[in-house]
Design a protein around this motif. Structure first.
Motif, short mmCIF file in Angstrom:
data_model
loop_
_atom_site.label_atom_id
_atom_site.label_comp_id
_atom_site.label_asym_id
_atom_site.label_seq_id
_atom_site.Cartn_x
_atom_site.Cartn_y
_atom_site.Cartn_z
N GLN A 135 19.95 -12.27 16.95
CA GLN A 135 18.49 -12.39 17.04
C GLN A 135 18.16 -13.64 17.86
N SER A 136 17.07 -13.52 18.68
CA SER A 136 16.60 -14.66 19.47
C SER A 136 15.36 -15.25 18.82
N TYR A 137 15.21 -16.57 18.97
CA TYR A 137 14.07 -17.28 18.37
C TYR A 137 13.57 -18.32 19.36
N THR A 138 12.34 -18.75 19.10
CA THR A 138 11.77 -19.86 19.86
C THR A 138 11.29 -20.91 18.88
N PHE A 139 11.81 -22.11 19.05
CA PHE A 139 11.41 -23.20 18.17
C PHE A 139 10.24 -23.94 18.81
N THR A 140 9.14 -24.04 18.08
CA THR A 140 7.96 -24.74 18.58
C THR A 140 7.64 -25.91 17.66
N GLN A 141 6.70 -26.72 18.12
CA GLN A 141 6.33 -27.90 17.36
C GLN A 141 5.76 -27.51 15.99
N GLU A 142 5.10 -26.35 15.96
CA GLU A 142 4.50 -25.93 14.70
C GLU A 142 5.54 -25.56 13.66
N GLU A 143 6.73 -25.21 14.10
CA GLU A 143 7.77 -24.78 13.14
C GLU A 143 8.66 -25.93 12.68
N ARG A 144 8.36 -27.13 13.14
CA ARG A 144 9.17 -28.27 12.72
C ARG A 144 9.15 -28.39 11.19
N GLY A 145 10.30 -28.49 10.60
CA GLY A 145 10.42 -28.66 9.16
C GLY A 145 10.31 -27.37 8.37
N LYS A 146 10.16 -26.24 9.05
CA LYS A 146 10.05 -24.96 8.35
C LYS A 146 11.37 -24.18 8.48
N ALA A 147 11.74 -23.44 7.44
CA ALA A 147 12.95 -22.62 7.46
C ALA A 147 12.58 -21.17 7.67
N LEU A 148 13.44 -20.43 8.30
CA LEU A 148 13.24 -18.99 8.47
C LEU A 148 14.45 -18.27 7.93
N VAL A 149 14.26 -17.02 7.57
CA VAL A 149 15.37 -16.21 7.08
C VAL A 149 15.50 -14.99 7.97
N THR A 150 16.72 -14.51 8.14
CA THR A 150 16.98 -13.37 9.00
C THR A 150 16.93 -12.09 8.20
N GLU A 151 16.98 -11.00 8.92
CA GLU A 151 17.12 -9.70 8.26
C GLU A 151 18.51 -9.63 7.62
N PRO A 152 18.66 -8.89 6.54
CA PRO A 152 19.98 -8.76 5.90
C PRO A 152 20.96 -8.04 6.84
N GLU A 198 17.06 -23.58 9.47
CA GLU A 198 16.02 -24.62 9.52
C GLU A 198 16.27 -25.46 10.78
N PRO A 199 15.53 -25.13 11.87
CA PRO A 199 15.77 -25.83 13.14
C PRO A 199 15.02 -27.16 13.19
N GLU A 200 15.55 -28.05 14.03
CA GLU A 200 14.90 -29.35 14.22
C GLU A 200 15.22 -29.85 15.61
N SER A 201 14.21 -30.39 16.29
CA SER A 201 14.40 -30.97 17.60
C SER A 201 13.21 -31.87 17.90
N ASP A 202 13.40 -32.79 18.82
CA ASP A 202 12.29 -33.67 19.18
C ASP A 202 11.60 -33.22 20.46
N ALA A 203 12.05 -32.08 21.01
CA ALA A 203 11.46 -31.64 22.27
C ALA A 203 11.28 -30.14 22.30
N PRO A 204 10.51 -29.56 21.36
CA PRO A 204 10.22 -28.13 21.45
C PRO A 204 9.23 -27.85 22.56
N PRO A 205 9.07 -26.61 23.08
CA PRO A 205 9.75 -25.41 22.56
C PRO A 205 11.16 -25.25 23.13
N ILE A 206 12.01 -24.62 22.33
CA ILE A 206 13.39 -24.34 22.75
C ILE A 206 13.71 -22.91 22.34
N ASN A 207 14.16 -22.14 23.30
CA ASN A 207 14.61 -20.78 23.00
C ASN A 207 16.08 -20.81 22.58
N TYR A 208 16.38 -20.16 21.47
CA TYR A 208 17.77 -20.12 21.02
C TYR A 208 18.05 -18.77 20.37
#
Length: 440
Positions: free
Chosen positions: A276-293, A373-383
């Motif tokens: 799965q691909s994701y984009t980490f943005t400033q709004e998601e800082r400190g938030k965790a996500l869960v994947t599909e089983p 739970e992603p973290e970075s000081d320079a979002p957005p980052i596609n991963y």
């Protein structure tokens, strides 16, 4: 340093029973027993040390060194034994020596006689024994460091001026204390070629290393044999016989490790179970996500979690957990993906990478999901995150090779140590102690 017998006469054509002829020493009237029949030329009196010429009825003292019986042969004169299948009697004993850097090195030589086999010698130095016979042919001396004999190459070991220091019993030449010869030894364990040069002639002899126990058994020696000291020039390495077996065993084990590695790769599922691909943005800082089983099948095996990120001069840290839906068991881990590059001093540089892999070993089958739970000081980052079940264990073969090499490496070190000790006393020692010729 082994020494050899000069001018060895031929054995008698017709076998004869061992005989003993009694004479009287012309100097001290002591009893002289002659066992070498008509081939004995001189006999050294054990009472007064006189060397008597018995080649004619007119017994004549040709030298006296007043040593009397100060040396006691380990194998007494007159002792009969069976050496390598042939009966021999010890009829002569002599000591010879060389002087190196002011130090005398002395060895013993026993003259053995069989009326229809002829003469041979047993030499002993520091508890090391050699069975020595005059060669039947002339070795090819290349004048350098090697001679060839019977198709084998012998490496030069040592050359020195040897002198007779003690004689007892009978000999087939007019031996005398102080008699000198230039002795050169060439080795090919367990054999040794020795060349003796006098002003009159050059003789060659071939010696073969004999274990002390074999000598004691051959002549029924009940007293203590001289203690074996150091490594002798032609002493066979006790490790050489094991080298072939060890080499074959090592080859078999390496082949087995390769087969196991290949089988592991062939049988591994190596199956992608989630991506799965994701984009980490400033709004998601400190938030965790869960994947599909996703489902992990098969036996207990590893799971690879691969992360790739489209970044440059940035980093992203992913705190992740692989969680079993049924049991709640979690495998927590964290991975960082970072990549930096630039130009400095006209040179391009880079460090890090845009992908990362984490291997979770021994994971049971079942339904799982990832908490990220992603973290970075320079979002957005596609991963992107990919999960692969039961990837091949590529580390097994190199680890197995390292483990299998430990004993052969120790074996090689021991073997090298043995050879280093052997050649330490050679003129051609790898590390010279003085570089000078060792002759007196």
């Amino acid at each position: 340093m082994a020494g050899s017998s000069p001018r060895t006469p031929s054995p008698l054509a017709t076998p004869q029973a061992p005989l003993v002829r009694a004479l009287q020493c012309p100097k001290c009237a002591g009893r002289l027993e002659v066992r070498g029949l008509g081939q004995t030329t001189t006999i050294a009196c054990g009472s007064c040390g006189s060397v008597v010429d018995i080649s004619s009825d007119d017994l004549r003292v040709i030298s006296t060194f007043n040593a009397t019986l100060t040396r006691h042969p380990v194998i007494p004169l007159g002792t009969r034994g069976t050496l390598r299948g042939d009966p021999y009697e010890v009829i002569g004993f002599m000591c010879r020596a060389i002087t190196v850097d002011g130090t005398d090195y002395e060895w013993s030589e026993y003259l053995l006689f069989n009326p229809y086999k002829g003469f041979r010698w047993l030499t002993e130095y520091n508890g090391h024994w050699n069975d020595v016979k005059t060669t039947t042919g002339q070795p090819e001396d290349d004048g350098d460091k090697t001679v060839r004999y019977l198709g084998s190459a012998f490496r030069r070991f040592q050359s020195a001026d040897a002198r007779v220091t003690y004689v007892l019993g009978e000999f087939y030449w007019r031996v005398s204390v102080g008699e000198r010869a230039r002795v050169s030894d060439y080795v090919m364990p367990p054999l040794m070629l020795s060349k003796e040069e006098t002003g009159e002639e050059t003789t060659w002899s071939l010696g073969e290393y004999v274990e002390p126990d074999a000598v004691a058994k051959a002549f029924g020696v009940t007293t203590s044999m001289p203690s074996r000291i150091g490594v002798y020039a032609n002493q066979p390495s006790p490790l050489s016989a094991k080298a072939t077996v060890l080499g074959k065993a090592f080859a078999c084990l390496v082949a087995a490790a390769v087969i196991v590695q290949m089988a592991s790769c062939a049988l591994a599922q190596n199956r992608k179970v989630f991506e799965q691909s994701y984009t980490f943005t400033q709004e998601e800082r400190g938030k965790a996500l869960v994947t599909e089983p996703f489902e992990l099948t098969g036996h207990r095996s590893n799971v690879m979690v691969e992360t790739t990120a489209d970044l440059s001069n940035k980093w992203i840290y992913l705190s992740m957990a692989l969680i079993n839906l049924d049991s709640g068991q979690a495998y927590d881990f964290g991975r960082e993906v970072s990549y930096y590059s630039g130009v400095e001093g006209g040179e391009s540089w880079s460090e890090g990478g845009r992908s990362d892999r984490a291997i979770l070993p021994s994971v049971r089958a079942g339904q799982y999901y990832l908490r990220i739970e992603p973290e970075s000081d320079a979002p957005p980052i596609n991963y992107a995150v990919k999960v692969v079940r039961d990837v091949p264990r590529l580390w097994f073969l190199p680890v197995a090779l390292v483990a299998l090499s430990i004993y052969p490496l120790l074996f090689w070190i021991r073997s090298r140590s043995f050879e280093t000790q052997r050649w330490a006393e050679s003129d051609d020692a790898p590390v010279s102690s003085g570089g000078s010729d060792d002759s007196e």
